[in-house]
Design a protein around this motif. Structure first.
Motif, mmCIF file in Angstrom:
data_model
loop_
_atom_site.group_PDB
_atom_site.id
_atom_site.type_symbol
_atom_site.label_atom_id
_atom_site.label_comp_id
_atom_site.label_asym_id
_atom_site.label_seq_id
_atom_site.Cartn_x
_atom_site.Cartn_y
_atom_site.Cartn_z
ATOM 1 N N SER A 26 6.739 -11.345 -10.831
ATOM 2 C CA SER A 26 6.804 -10.045 -11.021
ATOM 3 C C SER A 26 5.778 -9.386 -10.351
ATOM 4 O O SER A 26 4.546 -9.761 -9.896
ATOM 5 N N LEU A 27 6.036 -8.195 -9.748
ATOM 6 C CA LEU A 27 5.057 -7.458 -8.909
ATOM 7 C C LEU A 27 4.145 -6.854 -9.700
ATOM 8 O O LEU A 27 4.354 -6.041 -10.677
ATOM 9 N N ASP A 28 2.675 -6.988 -9.582
ATOM 10 C CA ASP A 28 1.648 -6.443 -10.253
ATOM 11 C C ASP A 28 1.196 -5.196 -9.497
ATOM 12 O O ASP A 28 0.221 -5.338 -8.547
ATOM 13 N N LEU A 29 1.898 -4.097 -9.771
ATOM 14 C CA LEU A 29 1.496 -2.842 -9.169
ATOM 15 C C LEU A 29 0.173 -2.571 -9.210
ATOM 16 O O LEU A 29 -0.461 -2.044 -8.170
ATOM 17 N N ALA A 30 -0.646 -2.786 -10.508
ATOM 18 C CA ALA A 30 -2.144 -2.165 -10.463
ATOM 19 C C ALA A 30 -2.950 -3.007 -9.810
ATOM 20 O O ALA A 30 -3.888 -2.458 -9.087
ATOM 21 N N ALA A 31 -2.493 -4.257 -9.397
ATOM 22 C CA ALA A 31 -3.340 -5.272 -8.655
ATOM 23 C C ALA A 31 -3.047 -4.985 -6.993
ATOM 24 O O ALA A 31 -4.178 -5.190 -6.507
ATOM 25 N N LEU A 32 -2.228 -4.438 -6.630
ATOM 26 C CA LEU A 32 -1.663 -4.144 -5.282
ATOM 27 C C LEU A 32 -2.326 -2.672 -4.797
ATOM 28 O O LEU A 32 -2.350 -2.314 -3.712
ATOM 29 N N SER A 35 -5.292 -2.569 -2.718
ATOM 30 C CA SER A 35 -4.848 -2.759 -1.032
ATOM 31 C C SER A 35 -4.269 -1.677 -0.426
ATOM 32 O O SER A 35 -4.445 -1.282 0.668
ATOM 33 N N TRP A 36 -3.445 -0.769 -1.260
ATOM 34 C CA TRP A 36 -2.579 0.586 -0.671
ATOM 35 C C TRP A 36 -3.818 1.586 -0.158
ATOM 36 O O TRP A 36 -3.761 2.040 0.885
ATOM 37 N N GLU A 37 -4.591 1.641 -1.366
ATOM 38 C CA GLU A 37 -5.520 2.669 -0.962
ATOM 39 C C GLU A 37 -6.632 2.437 0.431
ATOM 40 O O GLU A 37 -6.865 3.156 0.906
ATOM 41 N N LEU A 38 -6.761 0.985 0.488
ATOM 42 C CA LEU A 38 -7.402 0.504 1.616
ATOM 43 C C LEU A 38 -6.719 0.853 2.700
ATOM 44 O O LEU A 38 -7.276 1.237 3.933
ATOM 45 N N SER A 39 -5.442 0.526 2.876
ATOM 46 C CA SER A 39 -4.609 0.958 3.905
ATOM 47 C C SER A 39 -4.756 2.367 4.188
ATOM 48 O O SER A 39 -4.564 2.991 5.357
ATOM 49 N N SER A 106 5.915 2.434 -2.766
ATOM 50 C CA SER A 106 7.043 1.649 -2.538
ATOM 51 C C SER A 106 7.155 1.190 -1.213
ATOM 52 O O SER A 106 7.522 0.035 -0.624
ATOM 53 N N ALA A 107 7.498 2.267 -0.432
ATOM 54 C CA ALA A 107 7.366 2.254 1.018
ATOM 55 C C ALA A 107 6.550 1.065 1.657
ATOM 56 O O ALA A 107 6.738 0.252 2.525
ATOM 57 N N TRP A 108 5.229 1.295 1.329
ATOM 58 C CA TRP A 108 4.266 0.378 1.784
ATOM 59 C C TRP A 108 4.174 -0.998 1.392
ATOM 60 O O TRP A 108 4.132 -1.966 2.304
ATOM 61 N N LEU A 109 4.674 -0.860 0.225
ATOM 62 C CA LEU A 109 4.913 -2.455 -0.304
ATOM 63 C C LEU A 109 6.053 -3.177 0.466
ATOM 64 O O LEU A 109 6.062 -4.156 0.641
ATOM 65 N N ALA A 110 7.442 -2.495 0.732
ATOM 66 C CA ALA A 110 8.338 -2.968 1.629
ATOM 67 C C ALA A 110 7.625 -3.119 2.977
ATOM 68 O O ALA A 110 8.231 -4.343 3.555
ATOM 69 N N GLU A 111 6.973 -2.561 3.682
ATOM 70 C CA GLU A 111 6.444 -2.758 4.920
ATOM 71 C C GLU A 111 5.558 -4.001 5.034
ATOM 72 O O GLU A 111 5.682 -4.632 5.847
ATOM 73 N N LEU A 121 13.711 4.285 -2.029
ATOM 74 C CA LEU A 121 14.117 4.932 -0.633
ATOM 75 C C LEU A 121 15.156 6.025 -0.925
ATOM 76 O O LEU A 121 16.197 5.686 -1.637
ATOM 77 N N GLY A 122 15.143 7.151 -0.629
ATOM 78 C CA GLY A 122 15.948 8.541 -0.779
ATOM 79 C C GLY A 122 15.875 8.994 -2.122
ATOM 80 O O GLY A 122 17.033 9.998 -2.429
ATOM 81 N N LEU A 123 15.092 8.549 -2.985
ATOM 82 C CA LEU A 123 15.108 9.340 -4.222
ATOM 83 C C LEU A 123 14.793 10.806 -4.190
ATOM 84 O O LEU A 123 13.607 11.171 -3.718
ATOM 85 N N LYS A 124 15.379 11.654 -4.866
ATOM 86 C CA LYS A 124 15.410 13.007 -4.517
ATOM 87 C C LYS A 124 14.117 13.435 -5.454
ATOM 88 O O LYS A 124 13.843 12.989 -6.451
#
Length: 320
Positions: A26-32, A35-39, A106-111, A121-124
């Motif tokens: 299961s994806l731990d969004l809080a833990a990731l 890393s996204w903020e660092l990026s 979400s886009a960053w996690l995919a990248e 992706l594409g969510l209005k």
């Protein structure tokens, strides 16, 4: 015997590769999130942008906890999150910002290969209301400048800041990022090294703003941090950061009797005054740092009727 060893080694290697590619159960969004903020910081996003994105993800995680939901990148879950925000009285712009943060995350996690595909992706995005953005009247602006007039360091600084912001339309973050070398008093120019989206620009200012800045620079020479590069300094041996600027401007607005004031109002006022004085839309976009014309409509909608009336009077179309 040799071929058997080769097969075993190949099988072990395949298992190692499989383990290396195996995704967490299961994806731990809080833990990731860190890393996204660092990026984002590595991409040279502004501190405010990083905060807004991070706050959006954290808001989603809090909502999931309140709903006894496991945080997941699920379109229906995201729609429910946004719907609850709006039902609770959040502004559409806030709901849109929160959703955008999750879509970018979400886009960053995919990248990064943390997920195979981007499920958002594409969510209005939620539709924004066409709100009228107010501007200061000339009388209100004069009152704001008047309460800044004085001979001490803080007065000189605040008058220079208000005049510069209302003439150039600079954002508060851009003002805080100025250095002494960014001001060219001789030519009446200020250089914004890095505006929104990482774009720089040069904006002109007139003689009165130039005089106010010059007075401040002369007062600045006796400051404890006079040798530092930052243009704006605090009045107690400190620098002037983003939230310090907001606090100072709101205090001045209270002295001037201005209600519902926020520093961004000076940017709205600058845009309205530019067009009211006959300035071109292209020139305003260049000075204010806008890349699309729709921002002009958004910032100057409240004064559009006044400008139209003034234009109609000058055309004299009733003279038949």
């Amino acid at each position: 015997m040799v071929s058997s060893e080769i097969v075993d080694k190949h099988s072990a290697a395949s298992q190692d590769i499989g383990m290396a590619r195996r995704k967490p159960a299961s994806l731990d969004l809080a833990a990731l999130l860190p890393s996204w903020e660092l990026s984002l910081r590595a991409e040279r996003k502004s501190a405010q942008t990083v905060k807004v994105y991070g706050d959006g993800v954290r808001a989603f995680l809090r909502w999931c906890a309140q709903q006894n939901q496991t945080p997941a990148l699920d379109r229906n879950l995201m729609k429910a999150f946004v719907a609850d925000l709006l039902d609770a009285g959040a502004e559409p712009a806030t709901a849109r910002s929160r959703q955008l943060a999750m879509r970018r995350f979400s886009a960053w996690l995919a990248e990064e290969g943390e997920i195979d595909d981007d499920p958002l992706l594409g969510l209005k995005a939620p539709k924004l209301d066409a709100k009228v953005t107010e501007s200061l009247s000339e009388a209100e602006l004069r009152r704001l400048i008047k309460v800044c007039v004085g001979k001490d360091f803080r007065d000189r600084r605040d008058e220079a800041i208000v005049r510069l912001m209302v003439e150039t339309g600079m954002r508060a973050g851009e003002v805080c990022g100025l250095t002494v070398d960014d001001i060219d008093l001789g030519r009446g120019l200020v250089t914004v090294r890095r505006g929104k989206g990482g774009k720089g620009r040069v904006a002109p200012f007139g003689p009165q703003t130039g005089v106010a800045i010059d007075r401040y620079l002369r007062a600045r020479r006796s400051h404890l941090l006079a040798e530092t590069s930052a243009l704006w300094l605090g009045d107690r041996g400190k620098g002037l950061e983003y939230y310090g600027l907001h606090k100072t401007l709101k205090w001045r607005a209270e002295l001037a009797g201005l209600k519902n004031f926020h520093p961004h109002l000076l940017r709205h006022t600058a845009a309205s005054r530019w067009l009211a004085a006959g300035g071109s839309e292209g020139g305003l976009m260049a000075v204010a740092g806008w890349s699309t014309r729709d921002m002009i409509d958004r910032y100057t909608r409240s004064t559009a009727a006044d400008r139209a009336a003034a234009e109609a009077r000058s055309l004299n179309l009733g003279e038949l």
